[in-house]
Scaffold this active site. Structure first.
Site, PDB file in Angstrom:
ATOM      1  N   ARG A  95      33.981  54.468  72.159  1.00  0.00           N
ATOM      2  CA  ARG A  95      33.504  53.127  72.527  1.00  0.00           C
ATOM      3  C   ARG A  95      33.428  52.257  71.281  1.00  0.00           C
ATOM      4  NH1 ARG A  95      27.035  53.380  73.183  1.00  0.00           N
ATOM      5  NH2 ARG A  95      26.626  55.101  71.781  1.00  0.00           N
ATOM      6  N   GLY A 128      32.848  53.388  77.637  1.00  0.00           N
ATOM      7  CA  GLY A 128      33.300  52.652  76.456  1.00  0.00           C
ATOM      8  C   GLY A 128      32.370  51.528  76.029  1.00  0.00           C
ATOM      9  N   ASP A 266      30.035  65.027  63.343  1.00  0.00           N
ATOM     10  CA  ASP A 266      30.675  63.706  63.438  1.00  0.00           C
ATOM     11  C   ASP A 266      29.700  62.600  63.032  1.00  0.00           C
ATOM     12  OD1 ASP A 266      29.664  64.847  65.997  1.00  0.00           O
ATOM     13  OD2 ASP A 266      29.823  62.773  66.663  1.00  0.00           O
ATOM     14  N   ASP A 276      24.943  56.245  62.691  1.00  0.00           N
ATOM     15  CA  ASP A 276      24.639  56.445  64.114  1.00  0.00           C
ATOM     16  C   ASP A 276      23.151  56.574  64.404  1.00  0.00           C
ATOM     17  OD1 ASP A 276      26.895  55.920  65.363  1.00  0.00           O
ATOM     18  OD2 ASP A 276      27.463  57.967  65.837  1.00  0.00           O
TER      19      ASP A 276
HETATM   20  P1  AMP Z   1      27.345  59.145  69.388  1.00  0.00           P
HETATM   21  O1  AMP Z   1      26.241  59.821  70.154  1.00  0.00           O
HETATM   22  O2  AMP Z   1      27.264  57.642  69.446  1.00  0.00           O
HETATM   23  O3  AMP Z   1      27.511  59.679  68.011  1.00  0.00           O
HETATM   24  O4  AMP Z   1      28.684  59.484  70.194  1.00  0.00           O
HETATM   25  C1  AMP Z   1      29.251  60.762  70.265  1.00  0.00           C
HETATM   26  C2  AMP Z   1      30.622  60.673  70.896  1.00  0.00           C
HETATM   27  O5  AMP Z   1      30.536  60.198  72.256  1.00  0.00           O
HETATM   28  C3  AMP Z   1      31.578  59.718  70.200  1.00  0.00           C
HETATM   29  O6  AMP Z   1      32.862  60.260  70.296  1.00  0.00           O
HETATM   30  C4  AMP Z   1      31.438  58.443  71.011  1.00  0.00           C
HETATM   31  O7  AMP Z   1      32.564  57.613  70.886  1.00  0.00           O
HETATM   32  C5  AMP Z   1      31.303  59.005  72.415  1.00  0.00           C
HETATM   33  N1  AMP Z   1      30.581  58.088  73.317  1.00  0.00           N
HETATM   34  C6  AMP Z   1      29.255  57.802  73.319  1.00  0.00           C
HETATM   35  N2  AMP Z   1      28.967  56.912  74.300  1.00  0.00           N
HETATM   36  C7  AMP Z   1      30.124  56.616  74.930  1.00  0.00           C
HETATM   37  C8  AMP Z   1      30.486  55.761  76.014  1.00  0.00           C
HETATM   38  N3  AMP Z   1      29.591  55.027  76.667  1.00  0.00           N
HETATM   39  N4  AMP Z   1      31.783  55.720  76.379  1.00  0.00           N
HETATM   40  C9  AMP Z   1      32.712  56.459  75.733  1.00  0.00           C
HETATM   41  N5  AMP Z   1      32.445  57.276  74.711  1.00  0.00           N
HETATM   42  C10 AMP Z   1      31.171  57.373  74.301  1.00  0.00           C
HETATM   43 MG    MG Z   2      28.555  59.307  66.390  1.00  0.00          MG
END
Ligand code: AMP
Ligand code: MG
Length: 494
Positions: A95, A128, A266, A276
């Site tokens: 996203r 996304g 990540d 993040d």
């Molecule tokens: P995060 O928790 O923000 O570090 O996200 C972990 C993974 O999940 C990353 O690959 C993000 O791009 C994906 N992700 C989180 N929220 C969404 C969403 N609403 N749509 C698509 N991918 C997501």
């Molecule tokens: Mg992340």
């Protein structure tokens, strides 16, 4: 070169060009109803961008990635990640989009990156998008961390997209976790880079048996970007520098009572910046077993575990680099992490407690100062005090009064021994903030912002981004959660 209003800022695409197999080209969708929510004018100026221009339709087009210099090559970046210990080979920007790299007037290179910009080939079933509350939350907490001197990604702006998305409630204690319609938003994030331990893991997966492939190229990009003093091909030196940066970073989190919440590989950068801000929170009472995230069912990412989890992530980084470095040598670097962390922790706690000079004095003095630092977390935990107020009181209050009011004999004794050292209280005032973002205060401000009134949010943002400036606002907004309040639960991926 500062950018001239009327001209679109020049974005470079070194990452996209050097590592074509690690990203997919991605152009953000049109953002018809977009409106600027918050703009970080000071950061804009530091980046050589004119804040007034950013407020124009062209500026908003730049900030939403819909009006870019034709030479720009926006991409969604691929990366892997160990999430809560399990390996996901293909995560990536689900996203988010890297619009490109900007060269600042001060000669730095930074990523301009959007979070919440729509579905990409890495979305894996996610929509996304991102909601207004969590993007405002990241903006405020990351800017507060920067003001506290912690290496971090920055926030340039939050944009309301005008779209409605479905998300669980995260800010209202009475509706927490209940799905509802929320306003969509984009965070414009600025970072030294978005290279993560997970990026190296992904490059390793794409690597063939031969020494061709993206691994060395990725590490070269990271070295040039973050550690340009290292000679080309010094992958061991690069690994050592990443370990040192992470030791320093996690020591800062620990001294501030910051709990990141999702320390997946990540979310661990090669630059040493915090990245993040999903389910993060600051402790008030120093309970080392505290965690907040709703998805962290076993407390893997609890406060006390953060240094060892970072070391675990660095072990995954070492594995991913093994094709290019000697296993014994990189193992020795990894084993040096606990000592590096301890040095960084003692240095930060020395400043926090006004004992820096004592830590550099003769061995006997140093040992006593070190013992005082080591005893403090347990003593503070047992006393159940708000850790931030405690540090602040040490810096500013009459010592005799503080000793008399300490709730436990151990703490009284600790304060008396600390006072015998004649700590440098002026130095303490420079590092002990008068305000940190308290989750209960932030959530109330986010609730009001979601209802259309940005006033309390902007007031809190101003206070936490000037954490050493005393004011009536600071004193009111830094109140700890009431002791009987339910533990705050935080949410990620929202
Ligand atoms: P995060 O928790 O923000 O570090 O996200 C972990 C993974 O999940 C990353 O690959 C993000 O791009 C994906 N992700 C989180 N929220 C969404 C969403 N609403 N749509 C698509 N991918 C997501
Ligand atoms: Mg992340």
């Amino acid at each position: 070169m500062p950018h001239h209003p009327g001209q679109l800022p020049t974005l470079h695409h070194h990452f996209a060009s050097a590592l074509p197999e690690m990203s997919v080209s991605y152009t953000p969708r049109s953002a018809e109803g977009a409106e600027l929510g918050v703009l970080n004018e000071k950061l804009a100026e530091d980046l050589g961008l004119d804040p007034d221009w950013l407020r124009t339709p062209d500026g908003l087009g730049f900030l939403t990635g819909t009006r870019l210099d034709p030479a720009a090559q926006p991409v969604a970046q691929g990366y892997s990640g160990h999430q809560f210990g399990g390996f996901s080979p293909r995560l990536g920007d689900g996203r988010a989009v890297l619009l490109g790299e900007l060269h600042t007037p001060a000669g730095r290179t930074v990523d301009i990156h959007l979070k919440g910009s729509g579905p990409t080939p890495f979305s894996r079933g996610g929509d996304g998008y991102a909601a207004l509350g969590p993007m405002l939350r990241e903006h405020l907490v990351s800017e507060a961390m920067h003001a506290l001197g912690v290496p971090t990604t920055r926030a340039l702006a939050v944009i309301r997209t005008g779209e409605q998305i479905v998300r669980p409630n995260t800010t209202d204690p009475d509706k927490a976790g209940v799905f509802e319609h929320q306003q969509g938003a984009i965070l414009v994030r600025v970072a030294s880079s978005h290279l993560r331990v997970g990026s190296v893991q992904y490059a390793r997966l794409l690597q063939t048996e031969q020494h061709t492939g993206p691994l060395a190229r990725l590490l070269d990009v990271a070295r040039e970007r973050h550690y340009p003093h290292l000679p080309q091909g010094d992958y061991l030196g690069l690994y050592r520098a990443v370990c040192q940066g992470q030791a320093e970073l996690v020591a800062q989190w620990m001294r501030l009572g910051f709990v990141h919440g999702v320390l997946n590989t990540d979310n661990t950068t090669l630059s040493g910046e915090t990245i993040d801000y999903g389910p993060c929170a600051f402790l008030d009472r120093l309970d080392p077993d505290t965690w907040f995230s709703s998805v962290d069912t076993h407390g893997r990412y609890a406060y006390r575990n953060q240094p060892s989890i970072i070391m675990w992530n660095l072990a995954r980084l070492a594995e991913a680099m093994l094709l290019l470095v000697d296993v014994e040598a990189i193992g020795a670097e990894l084993e040096g992490f606990p000592a590096a962390y301890r040095r960084a922790w003692l240095a930060h706690m020395g400043r926090t407690l006004g004992l820096s000079a004592h830590l550099q004095a003769d061995p006997a003095t140093r040992d006593v100062a070190t013992a005082l630092i080591d005893e403090l977390p347990g003593t503070l935990h047992a006393a159940g005090l708000d850790m931030h107020h405690f540090y602040r009181d040490l810096a500013y209050r009459d010592l005799a009064a503080g000793t008399a009011e300490a709730p436990t004999p151990q703490l009284r004794d600790w304060i008396a021994r600390w006072g015998d050292f004649r700590p440098d209280r002026a130095a303490m005032a420079e590092v002990n903030p008068l305000i940190i973002p308290r989750n209960h205060v932030l959530n109330a401000a986010l609730n009001t912002a979601e209802a259309g009134d940005m006033g309390p949010y902007l007031r809190l943002l101003d206070a936490v981004t000037h954490p050493f400036r005393d004011s009536a606002d600071v004193r009111e907004l830094d109140r700890p959660a009431p002791p009987d309040a339910a533990k705050t639960t935080t949410y990620c991926g929202t």
